[in-house]
Design an enzyme around this catalytic site. Structure first.
Site, mmCIF file in Angstrom:
data_model
loop_
_atom_site.group_PDB
_atom_site.id
_atom_site.type_symbol
_atom_site.label_atom_id
_atom_site.label_comp_id
_atom_site.label_asym_id
_atom_site.label_seq_id
_atom_site.Cartn_x
_atom_site.Cartn_y
_atom_site.Cartn_z
ATOM 1 C CG HIS A 199 -13.527 -1.511 -2.250
ATOM 2 N ND1 HIS A 199 -13.389 -2.087 -3.481
ATOM 3 C CD2 HIS A 199 -14.662 -2.045 -1.707
ATOM 4 C CE1 HIS A 199 -14.396 -2.940 -3.694
ATOM 5 N NE2 HIS A 199 -15.175 -2.923 -2.633
ATOM 6 C CB THR A 246 -16.124 -1.766 -12.024
ATOM 7 O OG1 THR A 246 -16.175 -2.935 -11.194
ATOM 8 C CG2 THR A 246 -17.539 -1.308 -12.325
ATOM 9 C CE1 TYR A 298 -4.097 -1.571 -0.466
ATOM 10 C CE2 TYR A 298 -3.178 -3.169 1.063
ATOM 11 C CZ TYR A 298 -4.132 -2.816 0.126
ATOM 12 O OH TYR A 298 -5.116 -3.705 -0.242
ATOM 13 C CD GLN A 353 -16.030 -1.707 -7.534
ATOM 14 O OE1 GLN A 353 -15.824 -2.889 -7.339
ATOM 15 N NE2 GLN A 353 -16.377 -1.240 -8.710
ATOM 16 C CG ASN A 354 -11.192 3.347 -8.659
ATOM 17 O OD1 ASN A 354 -11.307 2.127 -8.712
ATOM 18 N ND2 ASN A 354 -11.343 4.132 -9.700
ATOM 19 C CB VAL A 355 -8.095 2.904 -2.502
ATOM 20 C CG1 VAL A 355 -9.094 1.876 -1.978
ATOM 21 C CG2 VAL A 355 -7.026 2.201 -3.336
ATOM 22 N NE ARG A 367 -0.489 -0.430 -6.230
ATOM 23 C CZ ARG A 367 0.657 -1.128 -6.279
ATOM 24 N NH1 ARG A 367 0.937 -2.033 -5.389
ATOM 25 N NH2 ARG A 367 1.551 -0.896 -7.222
HETATM 26 P P1 OAD Z 1 -10.922 -4.851 -12.253
HETATM 27 O O1 OAD Z 1 -9.454 -4.894 -12.520
HETATM 28 O O2 OAD Z 1 -11.591 -6.100 -11.796
HETATM 29 O O3 OAD Z 1 -11.682 -4.384 -13.569
HETATM 30 C C1 OAD Z 1 -11.244 -3.277 -14.311
HETATM 31 C C2 OAD Z 1 -12.233 -2.998 -15.426
HETATM 32 O O4 OAD Z 1 -11.782 -1.847 -16.119
HETATM 33 C C3 OAD Z 1 -12.354 -4.128 -16.460
HETATM 34 O O5 OAD Z 1 -13.718 -4.365 -16.753
HETATM 35 C C4 OAD Z 1 -11.629 -3.556 -17.667
HETATM 36 O O6 OAD Z 1 -12.160 -4.019 -18.910
HETATM 37 C C5 OAD Z 1 -11.890 -2.063 -17.504
HETATM 38 N N1 OAD Z 1 -10.939 -1.165 -18.178
HETATM 39 C C6 OAD Z 1 -9.649 -1.388 -18.510
HETATM 40 N N2 OAD Z 1 -9.126 -0.303 -19.102
HETATM 41 C C7 OAD Z 1 -10.096 0.637 -19.128
HETATM 42 C C8 OAD Z 1 -10.182 1.985 -19.591
HETATM 43 N N3 OAD Z 1 -9.133 2.593 -20.154
HETATM 44 N N4 OAD Z 1 -11.343 2.642 -19.442
HETATM 45 C C9 OAD Z 1 -12.421 2.035 -18.862
HETATM 46 N N5 OAD Z 1 -12.399 0.783 -18.400
HETATM 47 C C10 OAD Z 1 -11.263 0.088 -18.532
HETATM 48 O O7 OAD Z 1 -11.152 -3.638 -11.243
HETATM 49 P P2 OAD Z 1 -12.408 -3.332 -10.314
HETATM 50 O O8 OAD Z 1 -13.668 -3.809 -10.928
HETATM 51 O O9 OAD Z 1 -12.325 -1.921 -9.913
HETATM 52 O O10 OAD Z 1 -10.775 -4.255 -4.180
HETATM 53 O O11 OAD Z 1 -12.080 -4.236 -9.060
HETATM 54 C C11 OAD Z 1 -12.930 -4.204 -7.945
HETATM 55 C C12 OAD Z 1 -12.153 -4.434 -6.681
HETATM 56 O O12 OAD Z 1 -11.348 -5.605 -6.825
HETATM 57 C C13 OAD Z 1 -11.144 -3.343 -6.353
HETATM 58 O O13 OAD Z 1 -11.728 -2.235 -5.696
HETATM 59 C C14 OAD Z 1 -10.156 -4.060 -5.472
HETATM 60 C C15 OAD Z 1 -10.032 -5.350 -6.246
HETATM 61 O O14 OAD Z 1 -9.663 -6.468 -5.531
HETATM 62 C C16 OAD Z 1 -10.006 -4.438 -3.093
HETATM 63 O O15 OAD Z 1 -8.796 -4.474 -3.117
HETATM 64 C C17 OAD Z 1 -10.806 -4.612 -1.840
#
Ligand code: OAD
Length: 233
Positions: A104, A171, A53, A86-88, A56
């Site tokens: 989160h 997401t 972290y 969900q972003n930190v 990060r």
């Molecule tokens: P993910 O990494 O699971 O998903 C990222 C999403 O962003 C995917 O659907 C990609 O297709 C999309 N993506 C990639 N590039 C992009 C761009 N330029 N513009 C728009 N979208 C794009 O991330 P999250 O869904 O945020 O939690 O993950 C959720 C949680 O899982 C996070 O908050 C974290 C992680 O484990 C914790 O750590 C508690």
């Protein structure tokens, strides 16, 4: 003013140089997720978790908002916008969004591992073993780890229930309860999904898929919303 609720994830910050979690080359390919982002991981190897972290936090502090963040902030001119992220990182706030719910947690904050109500801003500073709250408890990142409850989830629900529009940006909808927020949005209202890849949205939804990156996608969203509301930019 119509109400817009936005659920954002790591994809919106990808264009600011911050890695997503589950894309190819993403963070969970590089780091074992349960070692760095779970309470068990923290008990097993707190140094590793703090270091993860600290990195990060440093990257997030150096990052600047991209067009996606900026356009979502700009939408406050015409809509009552709530960003549920969900972003930190703090890129939505840096872009000017005024109501942001961090489901989160936040990298710029720490809390006491023994007195959870002790929460402090640390900006871009590192934390190490031995950095303690005044009561003597080791400081930990103010992050929701796997297996922990998501205290702000309840606060987010009414904003989704009462919204006229819901936008899902960057997401993969893999992580609950965050992904479950869509279930609180009325079925007959439009959902916009900005993501270059496929996102699992139930077919029962009136979904408009904008298969683009966050910057370009947010520009399309703005155009569509203004047209629906018969507003001019
Ligand atoms: P993910 O990494 O699971 O998903 C990222 C999403 O962003 C995917 O659907 C990609 O297709 C999309 N993506 C990639 N590039 C992009 C761009 N330029 N513009 C728009 N979208 C794009 O991330 P999250 O869904 O945020 O939690 O993950 C959720 C949680 O899982 C996070 O908050 C974290 C992680 O484990 C914790 O750590 C508690």
């Amino acid at each position: 003013m119509s109400k817009l609720a936005i659920l954002s994830g790591a994809g919106i910050s990808a264009e600011s140089g911050l890695k997503t979690f589950r894309d190819a080359g993403g963070l969970w390919e590089q780091y074992p997720v349960m070692e760095v982002a779970s309470y068990e991981g923290w008990l097993k190897n707190p140094e590793l978790v703090l270091e993860f972290y600290n990195q990060r936090r440093k990257q997030a502090c150096q990052a600047v908002p991209n067009a996606g963040h900026r356009i979502l902030a700009e939408l406050e001119q015409w809509f009552q916008v709530t960003v549920i992220t969900q972003n930190v990182d703090a890129l939505h706030e840096k872009a000017g969004s005024s109501r942001v719910i961090h489901l989160h947690g936040e990298l710029s904050k720490v809390r006491s591992s023994t007195h959870p109500s002790y929460i402090r801003e640390i900006g871009d500073k590192e934390i190490h073993i031995g950095d303690c709250c005044p009561m003597g408890g080791q400081l930990r990142p103010h992050i929701v780890w796997f297996g922990e409850s998501v205290p702000l989830f309840e606060e987010a629900i009414p904003y989704v229930e009462e919204a006229d529009y819901f936008a899902i940006v960057g997401t993969s909808l893999n992580v609950y309860p965050a992904a479950g927020l869509l279930g609180y949005f009325p079925l007959n209202r439009p959902v916009f999904v900005i993501d270059p890849n496929e996102v699992p949205v139930p077919t029962s939804r009136k979904a408009v898929f904008i298969r683009k990156g966050a910057g370009e996608g947010a520009a399309v969203l703005k155009e569509l919303l203004l047209k629906l509301e018969k507003l001019t930019p």
